[in-house]
Design an enzyme around this catalytic site. Structure first.
Site, short mmCIF file in Angstrom:
data_model
loop_
_atom_site.label_atom_id
_atom_site.label_comp_id
_atom_site.label_asym_id
_atom_site.label_seq_id
_atom_site.Cartn_x
_atom_site.Cartn_y
_atom_site.Cartn_z
N CYS A 49 -0.75 5.74 -0.80
CA CYS A 49 -0.52 5.01 0.45
C CYS A 49 -1.86 4.59 1.05
O CYS A 49 -2.79 5.40 1.15
CB CYS A 49 0.24 5.89 1.42
SG CYS A 49 0.22 5.36 3.14
N CYS A 52 -2.72 6.71 4.13
CA CYS A 52 -3.10 8.08 3.78
C CYS A 52 -4.51 8.11 3.19
O CYS A 52 -5.32 8.99 3.49
CB CYS A 52 -2.11 8.68 2.78
SG CYS A 52 -0.41 8.77 3.39
#
Length: 205
Positions: A49, A52
């Site tokens: 991600c 992230c």
């Protein structure tokens, strides 16, 4: 809580893949991670991600500060996909990486319940999450869609030994990050308390 170690802390000049494929270590008690030193636990929703990765990089870029405060850095994943760990470590995060296959850390963030939201509700129809994604992408962070990205992550700061949780933060929206100022402030207080304890002990003995 039981975890398995996937990577050590990265050391400059050392080939992280000299031994070939990643091998998860035997299960260990998570409490061993902070048995002797305060530890920042970054619970990663999905290592591929963009948000992230951006958050991991934002924190790890401050490693010299965390080192000075005697704070260990550990990232926790809830699934082990070899290629995804290799894409994440050490490029975005050079601290230790462990996997929590039972999602116990994530349940702890959610107050005992797994904090989970569908991609459609949590991202597509969530303006805040979309804004977080655009911000990560504007910084040049690439991404992929491998793995389960529906379990919300967050951050914990554990005091050493059996002293418990010093700080806890969970994503409300995908891509939310713990305020860096708060994180550093808590870490600084832990360091100060440790120094005061050492001084107190030296005065007694």
């Amino acid at each position: 809580i039981s975890v398995q170690k996937l990577t050590p802390e990265y050391r400059a000049g050392v080939d992280p893949w000299a031994h070939g494929e990643l091998q998860a270590s035997p299960p260990m008690k998570a409490a061993e991670l902070w048995s002797s030193t305060a530890t920042l636990i970054l619970c990663i929703r999905r290592p591929g991600c963009a948000m992230c990765r951006a958050e991991a990089h934002r924190l790890y870029a401050r490693k010299p500060i965390f080192d000075a405060l005697d704070i260990q850095l550990v990232a926790v994943l809830h699934e082990f996909i070899d290629s995804e760990v290799k894409a994440f470590w050490p490029h975005f995060w050079g601290g230790m990486v462990v996997v929590d296959k039972n999602c116990e850390f994530f349940k702890a963030l959610g107050g005992g319940k797994l904090p989970q939201e569908s991609f459609t509700i949590g991202f597509i129809f969530n303006p805040t999450a979309l804004s977080n994604f655009k911000q990560a992408r504007s910084a040049g962070v690439d991404f992929n869609l491998k793995g389960d990205g529906t379990i919300k992550g967050g951050l914990l700061i554990m005091r050493p030994g059996k002293e418990g949780v010093a700080y806890q933060y969970m994503e409300s929206n995908f891509g939310d990050c713990a305020p860096l100022g708060e994180v550093l402030d808590i870490c600084g207080r832990l360091k100060l308390n440790d120094q005061m304890d050492d001084q107190f002990s030296s005065e007694i003995f």
